[in-house]
Write an enzyme that holds these catalytic residues in place. Sequence first.
Site, short mmCIF file in Angstrom:
data_model
loop_
_atom_site.label_atom_id
_atom_site.label_comp_id
_atom_site.label_asym_id
_atom_site.label_seq_id
_atom_site.Cartn_x
_atom_site.Cartn_y
_atom_site.Cartn_z
N TRP A 152 0.79 -1.22 0.00
CA TRP A 152 0.00 0.00 0.00
C TRP A 152 0.83 1.28 0.00
CZ3 TRP A 152 1.61 2.31 4.40
CH2 TRP A 152 1.90 1.51 5.52
N LYS A 176 -2.65 -8.23 -7.66
CA LYS A 176 -3.55 -7.82 -6.58
C LYS A 176 -2.92 -6.67 -5.80
CE LYS A 176 -4.20 -9.34 -2.38
NZ LYS A 176 -4.53 -8.07 -1.66
N GLU A 250 10.17 -9.15 -1.69
CA GLU A 250 10.82 -7.93 -1.20
C GLU A 250 10.08 -7.54 0.06
OE1 GLU A 250 11.08 -4.65 0.02
OE2 GLU A 250 10.81 -3.52 -1.85
N CYS A 284 10.34 0.60 3.21
CA CYS A 284 11.23 -0.44 3.73
C CYS A 284 12.69 -0.02 3.73
CB CYS A 284 11.06 -1.72 2.91
SG CYS A 284 9.43 -2.45 3.01
N GLU A 383 10.77 -3.37 12.67
CA GLU A 383 10.35 -2.34 11.72
C GLU A 383 9.13 -1.58 12.25
OE1 GLU A 383 10.02 -2.04 6.92
OE2 GLU A 383 8.96 -3.71 7.85
#
Length: 479
Positions: A152, A176, A250, A284, A383
């Site tokens: 997203w 998707k 990824e 990321c 994270e």
Amino acid sequence: MNHKLWIDGKWEDTKAGKMMSIEDPATGKKIAEVVDASREDVDRAVQAAKRAFYDGRWSKKAPGERSKIIWKLADLIEANAESLAKVESENTGKPYQFVSLGGDIPFAIDNLRFFAGAARDTHGSHAGEFMPGYTSIYRREPVGVVGQIAPWNYPVMMAAWKIGPALAAGCTIVLKPAPGTPLTTLMLGELIKEAGIPDGVVNIISGGNDAGQALVEHPDVRMVSLTGSTGTGKKIMKTAADTLKRVHLELGGKAPFIVFDDSDPELVAAKASLAAIMNTGQDCTAATRLYVEKSKLKVMQDAVVEAMKGIKVGSPFDDGVQMGPLISGVQRERVSGFVDRAKAEGAKILTGGGVPKGFDKGYYYEPTVITNVKQDSEIVQNEVFGPVITVQEFTDEAQALAFGNDVLYGLAASVFTKDIGRAMRLSSQLEFGTVWINDHLPLTSETPHGGFKQSGFGKDLSAEAIGDYQITKHVMIAQ
């Protein structure tokens, strides 16, 4: 805007699926409804892609023809860039300036143009005589039907990263987008058709976890490509094992930003603050762990704090805004939870740490700098995916390297120093797929992007990405 499913070159209603609400994270208001695809919907899309693959309508086209069509898709996205950028900003909350001119959409266009060019030379054929009386030929052929699951945080750009190399390789696709940010990806459907990509070659289905699960489980999908969290990547690997699918992952990151005492504080502050808050830290590769050589800790830390205080937070369409809201209320709770737990453990908030004043609507969070943290603390190891950077000191090169590598992730890192020898040593020893020297964040279409360790494997961007969507066949001919 059509919010149906793009299957076999046309808009299709759902078979047993429901509708999902899409909201604007800057206001929290509903802006659209899209289909939450059912298992039957996924199967229709996969069957369309399977027919398109086996009849050769795309895979058997000459590389030059595929190249022209991919290039035309890039041209059409460029022609519709303004409308795409407006929808992208509204759907994600990211500042319009970072989506439009010089931002996500221009980069996506460049990505597709790179893959259009690279499509002309993807076969890698090699011939030789390795046994008397026989000639061997190596062929690189498309994997087949590919299921692609996008995140997203960069919807249009990730769509380009997914479909570009797969189309260049000759694959067919079921894509998707993420459940909360499908709008611009769905807008690509009619542009794909207008570009001349045959029906069934690219299918786009909106939906949540059930649709994703159905796509990964489907026996006719030969490969799954995910950009997403490490946890989701692990689930996909386990599910894909049942049908021995190829996986391309990824995943998450926890990038160190290593600063030696010969660095310029002004440069460090500018680069660290931008790298920490770009896309509201929902990246990321974001700079999340600032390590500074002990002798310059205070001056560097103070410079970064001042730069973070100067970040302009606001509505995506306001002039000069550098940072918009987080993607959702859930994400803001997640980020604030990390910060609150760090405070409870003794961490010190140097700036930020909460909702900015005057932002009662939407999912805004302040640019945040935290110190007095331990290397093994949660906020250093995991994270956060928000505009939060921690600061720690190191005493020498060995400790900087140890701290930098001491996480489960391995996507991106940076080193700031004027000592070229030190820069080269660390770039070879840091366990990350990308290592920047005296910068943080730049990517190009020509250079590979992908992770080590629990940041996954496989490459986006560059010719290496095309190779991930191909398989090698050996043909041996008796003379």
